[in-house]
Design an enzyme around this catalytic site. Sequence first.
Site, PDB file in Angstrom:
ATOM      1  N   LYS A  19       0.834  -1.218   0.000  1.00  0.00           N
ATOM      2  CA  LYS A  19       0.000   0.000   0.000  1.00  0.00           C
ATOM      3  C   LYS A  19       0.864   1.261   0.000  1.00  0.00           C
ATOM      4  CE  LYS A  19      -1.743  -0.664   4.311  1.00  0.00           C
ATOM      5  NZ  LYS A  19      -1.149  -1.932   4.769  1.00  0.00           N
ATOM      6  N   ARG A  94      -9.088   1.412   9.345  1.00  0.00           N
ATOM      7  CA  ARG A  94      -8.613   0.071   9.655  1.00  0.00           C
ATOM      8  C   ARG A  94      -9.640  -0.767  10.420  1.00  0.00           C
ATOM      9  NH1 ARG A  94      -2.860   0.720   9.053  1.00  0.00           N
ATOM     10  NH2 ARG A  94      -1.787  -1.223   9.395  1.00  0.00           N
ATOM     11  N   ARG A 134      12.322  -5.607   4.435  1.00  0.00           N
ATOM     12  CA  ARG A 134      12.162  -4.212   4.036  1.00  0.00           C
ATOM     13  C   ARG A 134      12.847  -3.228   4.977  1.00  0.00           C
ATOM     14  NH1 ARG A 134       5.743  -2.715   4.516  1.00  0.00           N
ATOM     15  NH2 ARG A 134       5.624  -2.676   6.778  1.00  0.00           N
ATOM     16  N   ARG A 169      11.808  -0.743  10.426  1.00  0.00           N
ATOM     17  CA  ARG A 169      10.752  -0.466  11.403  1.00  0.00           C
ATOM     18  C   ARG A 169      10.821  -1.449  12.563  1.00  0.00           C
ATOM     19  NH1 ARG A 169       5.225   0.033   8.106  1.00  0.00           N
ATOM     20  NH2 ARG A 169       4.525  -1.144   9.913  1.00  0.00           N
ATOM     21  N   ARG A 180       0.190  -8.616  13.574  1.00  0.00           N
ATOM     22  CA  ARG A 180      -0.463  -7.570  12.752  1.00  0.00           C
ATOM     23  C   ARG A 180      -1.425  -8.199  11.754  1.00  0.00           C
ATOM     24  NH1 ARG A 180       4.930  -5.057  10.963  1.00  0.00           N
ATOM     25  NH2 ARG A 180       3.788  -4.006   9.315  1.00  0.00           N
TER      26      ARG A 180
HETATM   27  P1  ADP Z   1       1.285  -1.996   7.974  1.00  0.00           P
HETATM   28  O1  ADP Z   1       0.088  -1.770   7.113  1.00  0.00           O
HETATM   29  O2  ADP Z   1       2.432  -2.567   7.230  1.00  0.00           O
HETATM   30  O3  ADP Z   1       0.971  -2.778   9.226  1.00  0.00           O
HETATM   31  P2  ADP Z   1       1.312   0.776   8.944  1.00  0.00           P
HETATM   32  O4  ADP Z   1       2.469   1.698   8.911  1.00  0.00           O
HETATM   33  O5  ADP Z   1       0.111   1.148   8.139  1.00  0.00           O
HETATM   34  O6  ADP Z   1       1.887  -0.628   8.488  1.00  0.00           O
HETATM   35  O7  ADP Z   1       0.828   0.558  10.456  1.00  0.00           O
HETATM   36  C1  ADP Z   1       1.720   0.244  11.485  1.00  0.00           C
HETATM   37  C2  ADP Z   1       1.003   0.197  12.823  1.00  0.00           C
HETATM   38  O8  ADP Z   1       0.465   1.500  13.114  1.00  0.00           O
HETATM   39  C3  ADP Z   1      -0.193  -0.734  12.923  1.00  0.00           C
HETATM   40  O9  ADP Z   1       0.201  -2.055  13.270  1.00  0.00           O
HETATM   41  C4  ADP Z   1      -1.021  -0.071  14.033  1.00  0.00           C
HETATM   42  O10 ADP Z   1      -0.518  -0.356  15.313  1.00  0.00           O
HETATM   43  C5  ADP Z   1      -0.796   1.416  13.776  1.00  0.00           C
HETATM   44  N1  ADP Z   1      -1.833   2.012  12.903  1.00  0.00           N
HETATM   45  C6  ADP Z   1      -1.648   2.528  11.652  1.00  0.00           C
HETATM   46  N2  ADP Z   1      -2.800   2.998  11.152  1.00  0.00           N
HETATM   47  C7  ADP Z   1      -3.746   2.788  12.114  1.00  0.00           C
HETATM   48  C8  ADP Z   1      -5.139   3.031  12.218  1.00  0.00           C
HETATM   49  N3  ADP Z   1      -5.830   3.588  11.203  1.00  0.00           N
HETATM   50  N4  ADP Z   1      -5.773   2.673  13.363  1.00  0.00           N
HETATM   51  C9  ADP Z   1      -5.123   2.107  14.379  1.00  0.00           C
HETATM   52  N5  ADP Z   1      -3.812   1.830  14.357  1.00  0.00           N
HETATM   53  C10 ADP Z   1      -3.117   2.162  13.238  1.00  0.00           C
END
Ligand code: ADP
Length: 227
Positions: A19, A94, A134, A169, A180
């Site tokens: 994404k 999410r 990554r 990360r 996750r």
């Molecule tokens: P990925 O999609 O690879 O898990 P992201 O950078 O989108 O990576 O998200 C990393 C973490 O940030 C998630 O595991 C969560 O803890 C938090 N997070 C990101 N976006 C949201 C959201 N919209 N609501 C709640 N937690 C979020």
Amino acid sequence: MKTEDSTIVILIGPPGCGKGTQGEILSEKLGNITISTGNLLRDEMKSQTSLGKKLRTTMCTGKLVDDQIVLNLLKAKILTEICSDGFILDGFPRNIKQANELEELLDTLRKSFKLVAIDVSVSDKKIINRIVNRYYCTECKTNYNKLYKNPIKKNICDVCGSEGKFAVREDDTEEIVRKRLKEYNKQTAPVISYYKKKGVLLKVNGDEAVDKVSHEIDSKLKKILTY
Ligand code: ADP
Ligand code: ZN
């Protein structure tokens, strides 16, 4: 009165589906910014505030952060950036509650927005392999991958030119990715059905290489948007 439609593209998919990468590519094509809630949260985490510390604990267990915290960061971003021509969302909504909150937020703005959600699906096997390989540029947040996307000049970011600013990360370990993924299947997968029911969902195959996925997104989006 609300002025005519701008578009909001929502990228939905499990961790490691691409994404973030597709968001960057789409940003260039549409001329819109991508808002990544993950990046907003990681920026906050760096600030060493009590909120930042709390976020680290949650994110490193693979759980979702509290809806209200994410929503506040998103709102602040939308209100300070030039988002009136639309924007791309990476990582939000999410869960169903966030999807409803997004609609409420958009209703309060002076524009009306057309929503398009893109489901980037990927098999679990690929996910783990992609994520543990990554890394990213801490200056401009561009993603790289040891297996198939390293910078053209060793140690220098292709996008911003920073040298040696790469990092991994904290939540990109196999153990946390599995958590996750569980969270994704439980909380985020229902958001796909939510947008499908609204008739605004496009589906692409995220198992393919970056160029192929972006081509599929492009050809499907061009059927409904002009850009
Ligand atoms: P990925 O999609 O690879 O898990 P992201 O950078 O989108 O990576 O998200 C990393 C973490 O940030 C998630 O595991 C969560 O803890 C938090 N997070 C990101 N976006 C949201 C959201 N919209 N609501 C709640 N937690 C979020
Ligand atoms: Zn960079």
